[in-house]
Design a protein around this motif. Structure first.
Motif, mmCIF file in Angstrom:
data_model
loop_
_atom_site.group_PDB
_atom_site.id
_atom_site.type_symbol
_atom_site.label_atom_id
_atom_site.label_comp_id
_atom_site.label_asym_id
_atom_site.label_seq_id
_atom_site.Cartn_x
_atom_site.Cartn_y
_atom_site.Cartn_z
ATOM 1 N N UNK A 151 0.845 -1.207 0.000
ATOM 2 C CA UNK A 151 0.000 0.000 0.000
ATOM 3 C C UNK A 151 0.880 1.257 0.000
ATOM 4 N N UNK A 152 1.948 1.213 0.812
ATOM 5 C CA UNK A 152 2.863 2.369 0.868
ATOM 6 C C UNK A 152 3.455 2.642 -0.505
ATOM 7 N N UNK A 153 3.872 1.563 -1.181
ATOM 8 C CA UNK A 153 4.497 1.741 -2.502
ATOM 9 C C UNK A 153 3.495 2.335 -3.489
ATOM 10 N N UNK B 241 4.132 5.757 -5.297
ATOM 11 C CA UNK B 241 4.211 5.767 -6.763
ATOM 12 C C UNK B 241 3.401 6.931 -7.324
ATOM 13 N N UNK B 242 2.265 7.163 -6.680
ATOM 14 C CA UNK B 242 1.427 8.292 -7.113
ATOM 15 C C UNK B 242 2.199 9.602 -6.927
ATOM 16 N N UNK C 195 4.496 4.260 -12.110
ATOM 17 C CA UNK C 195 3.646 3.076 -11.898
ATOM 18 C C UNK C 195 4.067 2.380 -10.608
ATOM 19 N N UNK C 196 3.125 1.769 -9.875
ATOM 20 C CA UNK C 196 3.521 1.001 -8.688
ATOM 21 C C UNK C 196 4.445 -0.167 -9.073
ATOM 22 N N UNK C 197 5.322 -0.501 -8.162
ATOM 23 C CA UNK C 197 6.307 -1.568 -8.427
ATOM 24 C C UNK C 197 6.098 -2.669 -7.405
ATOM 25 N N UNK C 198 6.299 -3.890 -7.816
ATOM 26 C CA UNK C 198 6.118 -5.027 -6.911
ATOM 27 C C UNK C 198 7.213 -5.003 -5.827
ATOM 28 N N UNK C 199 6.810 -5.251 -4.594
ATOM 29 C CA UNK C 199 7.780 -5.301 -3.488
ATOM 30 C C UNK C 199 7.889 -6.742 -3.005
ATOM 31 N N UNK C 200 9.104 -7.223 -2.865
ATOM 32 C CA UNK C 200 9.292 -8.583 -2.350
ATOM 33 C C UNK C 200 10.361 -8.571 -1.261
ATOM 34 N N UNK D 167 11.403 2.211 7.344
ATOM 35 C CA UNK D 167 11.202 1.292 6.210
ATOM 36 C C UNK D 167 10.539 2.050 5.049
ATOM 37 N N UNK D 168 9.655 2.967 5.378
ATOM 38 C CA UNK D 168 8.990 3.749 4.310
ATOM 39 C C UNK D 168 10.020 4.600 3.554
ATOM 40 N N UNK D 169 10.995 5.143 4.286
ATOM 41 C CA UNK D 169 12.056 5.923 3.608
ATOM 42 C C UNK D 169 12.816 5.026 2.621
ATOM 43 N N UNK D 170 13.103 3.820 3.078
ATOM 44 C CA UNK D 170 13.818 2.872 2.196
ATOM 45 C C UNK D 170 12.979 2.594 0.945
ATOM 46 N N UNK D 171 11.699 2.328 1.165
ATOM 47 C CA UNK D 171 10.811 2.028 0.032
ATOM 48 C C UNK D 171 10.778 3.195 -0.966
ATOM 49 N N UNK D 172 10.636 4.407 -0.418
ATOM 50 C CA UNK D 172 10.558 5.584 -1.287
ATOM 51 C C UNK D 172 11.870 5.768 -2.054
ATOM 52 N N UNK D 173 12.985 5.487 -1.379
ATOM 53 C CA UNK D 173 14.304 5.599 -2.025
ATOM 54 C C UNK D 173 14.428 4.601 -3.187
#
Lengths: 424, 371
Positions: free
Chosen positions: B175-177, B181-182, B187-192, B232-238
């Protein structure tokens, strides 16, 4: 110690059919005898360590035990026909003769069990992991009780004996090749037992040529060996990794070969002869896979080319030109090949164990021991014959005899100076 | 990232602890010198191999390219042997500081597998270059550049499918990604999640893949509770920023650019031995390739630092949480024992990311601009 063979290949269907059951009294007797042999072998070890020579009485008992074991398992594995005596007598068709007692070096005696480990590994390739009459050589450290008679993985002897059982029941004859393979294995195992029981310090020789049997064969697939036994330590150390690009290439080639073989099969069924282009393609594949196996198994030293060119490698199968093939044999080729594939798979075990041992030897000595190289060459020759049969390069069935008579001199690459090309 | 951005001075020990900073400096200093020594050893081995490696031609019955492959693999094998003592030393050091968990046997198996992969890589490299050399002779390096760039693209595309220990990320991260992305207009990217905690405690994440294979991989060491949701959100955004700004495409474009002098240099040097058409030129080519890569690595690293800094800035713009970013970088320094202010020469030559001090300073700079 030497093995003598006077077997005439004839088999009684009735005794073959019930062979295992008929051997039960012998198995009981053999187990009892084995227990005694273990104790006496230990006593012999101590005595030889002290005096430098095996005492006469102990030597006689143990050699008699080995002769009996050889007779019994020649019978069980169908290398001989007559029911063996419980106390071995002269004249059994597969027999062992022992020379005079020899002086033995004490340090070799002291370390005998450790020194025997490589030979024991080779013995495992002959016996497989389970049906181990021979693993019952007491004191061999890896079996020998009644449990080892359970059905297990297929060693060379077991596979050949099972297949030989069907042939012998059907034709009342043991095939040349199968009989000779069993004699080859029994000879090696008898030598191993002599070594373990401290009867001799001569190391068991796995070279098939040391077996006193040779079979006539004009099989069109033979193996030319011009290898000089020298090995580069660096490439030996990294051998498996160095072969990775070849493995990738072999995998891709195999995919193409599956389709090519199917087309060849259909064409041969129709015309009675494999198309020349496809035959050339499949022959190159057989050669290449043999070159690669020889490289990985340390049967040869140089890095193999990727094209399977004839005469380009020191261990090179000689393959026939396209020839007329029997349509019926072609039609059922894959089913007919099953027994040969089983034997080939069992011999592959011998190839792997030889490669494993050869790796250490080559690293230490910079040379591959000849006996190991020859054992591998035998396995590779048989494997090339099986592949050629399956892939319709020839319709001649693979011939399993370890030693062939009168090897013809085949054209091939010039051998290095001082090295005579061998043909397996 | 604004052109006029000036990073403020920050105290590297602030929030991390002087003791940890000291330990991280010692930790990285050891690894740095070990790395330099290992590279010197590798170069020494390759110099000797370039002079004497041609003798291994006699160990081959393969043709021109097959023999070249053998020589290439043997060169790497010798380098691997020369690196063993250094690698063992580094492993001992990592284990001593609890950064690496796996045992020596696991390490050896992995090292062996890595060597196998290197063998495959060098064989492919030689197959292409020697085949091109047969057609183009001394100009082989010109067509080789687009070929290798194409292969790099292919590898970047396939890589996400080759990672073995991966599992789907928790729903909230997805959801965060989608939200980020918006904001990043992509486009949203798959997170694994990649499971690495069996081997290491060091946290990490990376963006990889192209087009439909785009992924963000988070090591499970990042999700084991040591880092809070904001971090973790900072990492995701990065990592998402890497995709949003097409950093993988740009990285490959830079690679193609750097390949020109690198392969040109290899072609020029091997010309003295008949060019890369000849297998006897392979040992020298290997030396040129490794030495050239080392020489070009500061430039390559500078590009990488630039892209990472841009991703950091976009992550700040996306999360608008500089406090979480600062906490993340401090915790990264603490958990991975990363020296917040490495020596200038080491930073220029070896660092692929901005230093922890610079990253903390950037978060502070962003905060001040928004005030």
């Amino acid at each position: 110690m030497r093995v003598t063979v006077s077997d005439d290949f004839r088999r009684s269907r009735l005794t073959v059919f019930f062979r295992l059951l008929l051997a039960i009294p012998h198995f009981i007797w053999w187990v009892l005898w084995s227990i005694a042999a273990v104790l006496i072998a230990i006593a012999n070890w101590f005595a030889t360590l002290v005096t430098g020579r095996s005492p006469d009485a102990l030597h006689r008992f143990l050699t008699t035990y080995i002769r009996y074991s050889t007779h019994l398992f020649a019978y069980v594995y169908l290398a001989a026909n007559p029911y063996p005596a419980f106390v071995p007598a002269q004249g059994y068709p597969v027999d062992v003769e022992f020379g005079e007692r020899e002086p033995q070096r004490r340090w070799v005696t002291a370390l005998r069990l450790f020194l025997a480990v490589p030979a024991l590994l080779l013995a495992a390739a002959f016996e497989g992991s389970g049906f181990g009459g021979w693993s019952g050589y007491p004191g061999d450290g890896y079996g020998g009780d009644e449990k080892s008679f359970a059905w297990g993985g297929g060693g060379v002897l077991l596979v050949v004996a099972v297949l030989g059982w069907f042939v012998s029941v059907a034709r009342a004859r043991m095939p040349f090749g199968f009989r000779d393979v069993v004699v080859y294995g029994l000879r090696f195992l008898a030598e191993l037992a002599s070594y373990l029981f401290v009867l001799t310090e001569r190391y068991p020789n796995v070279n098939p040529a040391a077996t006193p049997v040779s079979a006539p064969s004009d099989h069109p697939v033979r193996l030319t060996v011009t290898d000089d036994l020298r090995r580069s330590r660096l490439t030996v150390f990294f051998r498996l990794l160095l072969a990775i690009p070849n493995f990738v290439w072999l995998f891709l080639w195999t995919i193409a070969v599956i389709f090519a073989a199917f087309v060849t099969w259909v064409a041969t069924l129709i015309t009675g002869r494999p198309p020349e282009t496809l035959h050339r393609f499949l022959s190159a594949y057989v050669r290449y896979s043999t070159h690669l196996s020889a490289y990985v198994g340390l049967t040869a030293n140089p890095f193999p080319g990727f094209t399977g060119t004839a005469g380009s490698y020191p261990v090179d199968p000689k393959l026939p030109a396209p020839e007329k093939q029997h349509r019926l044999v072609t039609g059922f080729r894959i089913f007919l090949a099953l027994p040969a594939l089983l034997v080939s798979s069992a011999l592959h075990g011998l190839l792997v164990v030889s490669a494993f041992l050869g790796w250490f030897a080559s690293l230490a000595l910079g040379r591959m021991p000849r006996s190991l190289r020859e054992a591998q060459a035998y396995a590779l020759r048989y494997s090339a014959q099986v592949s050629s049969y399956v892939l319709l390069v020839t319709d001649r069935y693979a011939f399993s005899a370890p030693v062939l008579e009168a090897p013809e001199q085949l054209p091939g690459p010039e051998p290095p100076p001082g090295e005579t090309p061998a043909v397996a | 990232m604004p052109d006029d951005l000036v990073l403020p001075e920050v105290d590297p020990a602030s929030g991390i602890g002087a003791g940890v900073v000291e330990e991280a400096e010692e930790f990285e200093s050891f690894l740095r010198w070990s790395f330099i020594a290992s590279q010197l050893a590798a170069l020494a081995v390759l110099v000797v191999y370039a002079r004497r490696g041609t003798r291994f031609i006699r160990e081959s019955a393969a043709g021109r390219i097959g023999t070249g492959m053998l020589l290439g693999m043997l060169g790497l094998a010798l380098v691997w042997l020369s690196q063993l003592p250094f690698q063992l030393l580094e492993l001992w050091w990592l284990r001593r500081h609890d950064v690496w968990k796996a045992g020596y046997l696991d390490w050896f198996v992995e090292s062996w597998a890595l060597l196998a992969a290197e063998f495959l890589f060098i064989c492919l490299w030689l197959l292409i270059t020697m085949a091109l050399a047969a057609r183009f002779r001394s100009s082989w390096w010109l067509p080789a550049v687009p070929v290798f760039a194409g292969l790099a693209l292919l590898f970047a595309f396939l890589y996400p499918y080759l990672v073995v220990d991966q599992r789907a990320a928790p729903l909230e991260l997805k959801r965060d990604v989608a939200r980020f992305a918006e904001r990043q207009d992509t486009e949203p990217v798959k997170v694994v999640v990649e499971e690495t905690s069996e081997f290491t405690s060091a946290p990490n994440a990376y963006a990889t893949g192209l087009g439909p294979s785009r992924r963000i991989f988070l090591w499970d060491t990042l999700l084991d509770g040591r880092f809070d949701d904001g971090q973790v959100r900072v990492v995701l955004a990065h990592e998402l920023a890497h995709h949003a700004r097409e950093h993988i495409w740009k990285g490959i474009a830079w690679l193609a650019l750097l390949l020109l002098p690198l392969l040109g240099g290899v072609a020029w040097l091997t010309g003295r031995r008949g060019g890369l058409y000849q297998p006897r030129a392979v040992p020298l080519a290997l030396l040129a390739l490794v030495a050239g890569s080392l020489l070009l690595s500061p430039l390559d690293n500078a590009v990488s630092r630039e892209l990472e800094a841009e991703a950091d800035w976009i992550a700040l713009e996306t999360t608008r949480d500089p406090a979480a970013a600062r906490a993340l970088f401090r915790d990264l320094a603490r958990e991975a024992l990363e020296d917040p202010t490495p020596p200038h020469w080491a930073y220029q030559a070896l660092a692929t990311h901005p230093s922890i001090a610079k990253r903390i300073a950037m978060a502070t700079a962003w905060e001040r601009r928004k005030e």
